[in-house]
Each structure stands twice: as structure tokens, then as C-alpha cells.
Design a protein around this motif. Structure first.
Motif, PDB file in Angstrom:
ATOM      1  N   ASP A  21       0.971  -1.204  -0.014  1.00  0.00           N
ATOM      2  CA  ASP A  21      -0.190  -0.101  -0.056  1.00  0.00           C
ATOM      3  C   ASP A  21       0.838   1.270   0.082  1.00  0.00           C
ATOM      4  O   ASP A  21       1.653   1.458   0.904  1.00  0.00           O
ATOM      5  CB  ASP A  21      -0.742  -0.125   1.209  1.00  0.00           C
ATOM      6  CG  ASP A  21      -1.896   1.157   1.437  1.00  0.00           C
ATOM      7  OD1 ASP A  21      -1.479   2.409   0.804  1.00  0.00           O
ATOM      8  OD2 ASP A  21      -2.982   0.733   1.713  1.00  0.00           O
ATOM      9  N   PRO A  22       0.761   2.251  -0.843  1.00  0.00           N
ATOM     10  CA  PRO A  22       1.695   3.241  -0.968  1.00  0.00           C
ATOM     11  C   PRO A  22       1.405   4.286   0.178  1.00  0.00           C
ATOM     12  O   PRO A  22       2.433   5.091   0.576  1.00  0.00           O
ATOM     13  CB  PRO A  22       1.174   3.914  -2.363  1.00  0.00           C
ATOM     14  CG  PRO A  22      -0.054   3.536  -2.582  1.00  0.00           C
ATOM     15  CD  PRO A  22      -0.482   2.235  -2.030  1.00  0.00           C
ATOM     16  N   ASP A  25       2.517   1.446   3.347  1.00  0.00           N
ATOM     17  CA  ASP A  25       4.047   0.669   2.895  1.00  0.00           C
ATOM     18  C   ASP A  25       3.609  -0.697   3.736  1.00  0.00           C
ATOM     19  O   ASP A  25       4.479  -1.762   3.718  1.00  0.00           O
ATOM     20  CB  ASP A  25       5.205   0.980   3.513  1.00  0.00           C
ATOM     21  CG  ASP A  25       5.772   2.111   2.779  1.00  0.00           C
ATOM     22  OD1 ASP A  25       5.615   2.115   1.433  1.00  0.00           O
ATOM     23  OD2 ASP A  25       6.499   3.153   3.361  1.00  0.00           O
ATOM     24  N   ASP A  26       2.327  -1.170   3.895  1.00  0.00           N
ATOM     25  CA  ASP A  26       2.121  -2.369   4.495  1.00  0.00           C
ATOM     26  C   ASP A  26       2.026  -3.377   3.197  1.00  0.00           C
ATOM     27  O   ASP A  26       1.512  -3.128   2.239  1.00  0.00           O
ATOM     28  CB  ASP A  26       0.590  -2.551   5.080  1.00  0.00           C
ATOM     29  CG  ASP A  26       0.448  -1.809   6.210  1.00  0.00           C
ATOM     30  OD1 ASP A  26       1.492  -1.650   6.998  1.00  0.00           O
ATOM     31  OD2 ASP A  26      -0.637  -1.553   6.653  1.00  0.00           O
ATOM     32  N   ILE A  27       2.903  -4.393   3.277  1.00  0.00           N
ATOM     33  CA  ILE A  27       3.012  -5.568   2.118  1.00  0.00           C
ATOM     34  C   ILE A  27       1.876  -6.440   2.162  1.00  0.00           C
ATOM     35  O   ILE A  27       1.265  -6.982   3.188  1.00  0.00           O
ATOM     36  CB  ILE A  27       4.155  -6.406   2.468  1.00  0.00           C
ATOM     37  CG1 ILE A  27       5.498  -5.505   2.196  1.00  0.00           C
ATOM     38  CG2 ILE A  27       4.270  -7.346   1.392  1.00  0.00           C
ATOM     39  CD1 ILE A  27       6.584  -6.188   2.631  1.00  0.00           C
ATOM     40  N   PHE A  28       0.930  -6.463   0.952  1.00  0.00           N
ATOM     41  CA  PHE A  28      -0.360  -7.320   0.970  1.00  0.00           C
ATOM     42  C   PHE A  28       0.214  -8.481  -0.105  1.00  0.00           C
ATOM     43  O   PHE A  28      -0.845  -9.236  -0.058  1.00  0.00           O
ATOM     44  CB  PHE A  28      -1.397  -6.434   0.849  1.00  0.00           C
ATOM     45  CG  PHE A  28      -1.522  -5.995  -0.610  1.00  0.00           C
ATOM     46  CD1 PHE A  28      -1.981  -6.524  -1.861  1.00  0.00           C
ATOM     47  CD2 PHE A  28      -0.970  -4.459  -0.978  1.00  0.00           C
ATOM     48  CE1 PHE A  28      -1.956  -5.749  -3.024  1.00  0.00           C
ATOM     49  CE2 PHE A  28      -1.014  -3.860  -2.115  1.00  0.00           C
ATOM     50  CZ  PHE A  28      -1.627  -4.524  -3.112  1.00  0.00           C
ATOM     51  N   LYS A  50      -5.897  -9.935  -2.380  1.00  0.00           N
ATOM     52  CA  LYS A  50      -4.951  -9.123  -3.174  1.00  0.00           C
ATOM     53  C   LYS A  50      -5.809  -8.117  -4.507  1.00  0.00           C
ATOM     54  O   LYS A  50      -5.563  -7.046  -4.465  1.00  0.00           O
ATOM     55  CB  LYS A  50      -4.076  -9.962  -4.029  1.00  0.00           C
ATOM     56  CG  LYS A  50      -3.203  -9.335  -5.085  1.00  0.00           C
ATOM     57  CD  LYS A  50      -2.494 -10.530  -5.792  1.00  0.00           C
ATOM     58  CE  LYS A  50      -3.423 -11.123  -6.755  1.00  0.00           C
ATOM     59  NZ  LYS A  50      -2.978 -12.057  -7.512  1.00  0.00           N
ATOM     60  N   SER A  51      -6.727  -8.702  -4.975  1.00  0.00           N
ATOM     61  CA  SER A  51      -7.708  -7.757  -6.022  1.00  0.00           C
ATOM     62  C   SER A  51      -8.266  -6.923  -5.580  1.00  0.00           C
ATOM     63  O   SER A  51      -8.094  -5.716  -6.006  1.00  0.00           O
ATOM     64  CB  SER A  51      -8.369  -8.865  -7.111  1.00  0.00           C
ATOM     65  OG  SER A  51      -7.556  -9.731  -7.855  1.00  0.00           O
ATOM     66  N   ARG A  52      -8.964  -7.238  -4.384  1.00  0.00           N
ATOM     67  CA  ARG A  52      -9.683  -6.272  -3.569  1.00  0.00           C
ATOM     68  C   ARG A  52      -8.916  -4.995  -3.133  1.00  0.00           C
ATOM     69  O   ARG A  52      -9.301  -3.984  -3.028  1.00  0.00           O
ATOM     70  CB  ARG A  52     -10.546  -6.770  -2.592  1.00  0.00           C
ATOM     71  CG  ARG A  52     -11.839  -7.721  -3.102  1.00  0.00           C
ATOM     72  CD  ARG A  52     -12.531  -8.073  -1.816  1.00  0.00           C
ATOM     73  NE  ARG A  52     -11.952  -9.248  -0.789  1.00  0.00           N
ATOM     74  CZ  ARG A  52     -11.957 -10.421  -1.181  1.00  0.00           C
ATOM     75  NH1 ARG A  52     -12.606 -11.026  -2.327  1.00  0.00           N
ATOM     76  NH2 ARG A  52     -11.265 -11.262  -0.188  1.00  0.00           N
ATOM     77  N   MET A  53      -7.832  -5.318  -2.471  1.00  0.00           N
ATOM     78  CA  MET A  53      -6.671  -4.351  -2.113  1.00  0.00           C
ATOM     79  C   MET A  53      -6.341  -3.512  -3.355  1.00  0.00           C
ATOM     80  O   MET A  53      -6.121  -2.218  -2.961  1.00  0.00           O
ATOM     81  CB  MET A  53      -5.514  -4.953  -1.323  1.00  0.00           C
ATOM     82  CG  MET A  53      -4.676  -4.164  -0.884  1.00  0.00           C
ATOM     83  SD  MET A  53      -5.581  -3.054   0.572  1.00  0.00           S
ATOM     84  CE  MET A  53      -4.046  -2.249   1.190  1.00  0.00           C
ATOM     85  N   ILE A  54      -6.049  -4.018  -4.201  1.00  0.00           N
ATOM     86  CA  ILE A  54      -5.453  -3.250  -5.405  1.00  0.00           C
ATOM     87  C   ILE A  54      -6.722  -2.284  -5.948  1.00  0.00           C
ATOM     88  O   ILE A  54      -6.466  -1.001  -6.137  1.00  0.00           O
ATOM     89  CB  ILE A  54      -5.081  -4.028  -6.528  1.00  0.00           C
ATOM     90  CG1 ILE A  54      -3.906  -4.668  -6.501  1.00  0.00           C
ATOM     91  CG2 ILE A  54      -5.040  -3.301  -7.862  1.00  0.00           C
ATOM     92  CD1 ILE A  54      -3.580  -5.896  -7.512  1.00  0.00           C
ATOM     93  N   GLY A  61      -7.508   6.788  -5.911  1.00  0.00           N
ATOM     94  CA  GLY A  61      -6.514   7.434  -6.800  1.00  0.00           C
ATOM     95  C   GLY A  61      -5.063   7.178  -7.003  1.00  0.00           C
ATOM     96  O   GLY A  61      -4.466   7.831  -7.464  1.00  0.00           O
ATOM     97  N   GLN A  62      -4.710   6.126  -6.385  1.00  0.00           N
ATOM     98  CA  GLN A  62      -3.338   5.642  -6.512  1.00  0.00           C
ATOM     99  C   GLN A  62      -3.016   4.378  -6.984  1.00  0.00           C
ATOM    100  O   GLN A  62      -4.057   3.888  -7.610  1.00  0.00           O
ATOM    101  CB  GLN A  62      -2.783   5.614  -4.850  1.00  0.00           C
ATOM    102  CG  GLN A  62      -2.891   6.895  -4.170  1.00  0.00           C
ATOM    103  CD  GLN A  62      -2.451   6.723  -2.563  1.00  0.00           C
ATOM    104  OE1 GLN A  62      -3.195   5.761  -1.929  1.00  0.00           O
ATOM    105  NE2 GLN A  62      -1.696   7.375  -2.202  1.00  0.00           N
ATOM    106  N   GLU A  63      -1.940   3.952  -7.259  1.00  0.00           N
ATOM    107  CA  GLU A  63      -1.417   2.556  -7.545  1.00  0.00           C
ATOM    108  C   GLU A  63      -0.689   1.919  -6.730  1.00  0.00           C
ATOM    109  O   GLU A  63       0.017   2.507  -5.789  1.00  0.00           O
ATOM    110  CB  GLU A  63      -0.364   2.736  -9.005  1.00  0.00           C
ATOM    111  CG  GLU A  63      -1.400   3.173 -10.253  1.00  0.00           C
ATOM    112  CD  GLU A  63      -2.377   2.386 -10.714  1.00  0.00           C
ATOM    113  OE1 GLU A  63      -2.058   1.090 -10.626  1.00  0.00           O
ATOM    114  OE2 GLU A  63      -3.431   2.858 -11.145  1.00  0.00           O
ATOM    115  N   PRO A  64      -0.957   0.518  -6.451  1.00  0.00           N
ATOM    116  CA  PRO A  64      -0.185  -0.163  -5.600  1.00  0.00           C
ATOM    117  C   PRO A  64       1.523  -0.056  -5.837  1.00  0.00           C
ATOM    118  O   PRO A  64       1.843   0.347  -6.909  1.00  0.00           O
ATOM    119  CB  PRO A  64      -0.304  -1.612  -5.425  1.00  0.00           C
ATOM    120  CG  PRO A  64      -1.155  -1.931  -6.884  1.00  0.00           C
ATOM    121  CD  PRO A  64      -1.608  -0.241  -7.371  1.00  0.00           C
TER     122      PRO A  64
END
Length: 79
Positions: A21-22, A25-28, A50-54, A61-64
């Protein structure tokens, strides 16, 4: 970027990557791949965490954040 050039693919060979997550910084997600595998999750339509988090990140308005942790490694199996 959603695709590596052939030169980059040849240099990376096998690699391990993370999605995070930008904002926090939590790794998913942690994955391993070759070629453009790292980008395949960005267009994945399966109903996974993973898809839900993206999707949640993109809804903000961000990108992973995607990072290559290690590359050009060979897995050795010991008997």
C-alpha cells in the motif's frame, strides 16, 4: 509501467516481488516470477483479497507500490 522491455526481462531472469500500500507501506502480496508476471495482478479480475486491495488503492486515486526484491537467482534443491 506495466511491461518490462526484453532487455530488462533478460537481466532480471527470475525474481521475487512485493505489492504494498503506497500510503502505509504495508505489504499485501509477495510473488515470484519471470517476464512480466509482476504486472499480471493489475488486470486480475478474480475475487481475491489481493485484487480487492488493488481496487481499494486505485479507488483512492493511487497505484499499488511494486518492488523487485531479488532477481537473477536459481533455486537449488538438495536431496
Amino acid at each position: 509501467m506495466q511491461k518490462f522491455s526484453k532487455e530488462v526481462i533478460n537481466q532480471l531472469k527470475h525474481y521475487v516481488y512485493i505489492y504494498s500500500d503506497p500510503e502505509t507501506d504495508d505489504i499485501f502480496y509477495v510473488g515470484k516470477g519471470v517476464g512480466n508476471r509482476v504486472f499480471s495482478h493489475l488486470t486480475d479480475n478474480e475475487d481475491t483479497e489481493k485484487s480487492r486491495m488493488i481496487k481499494r488503492i486505485r479507488d483512492r486515486g493511487q497505484e499499488p507500490k511494486i518492488e523487485i526484491l531479488i532477481h537473477d537467482w536459481k533455486m537449488t534443491i538438495q536431496p
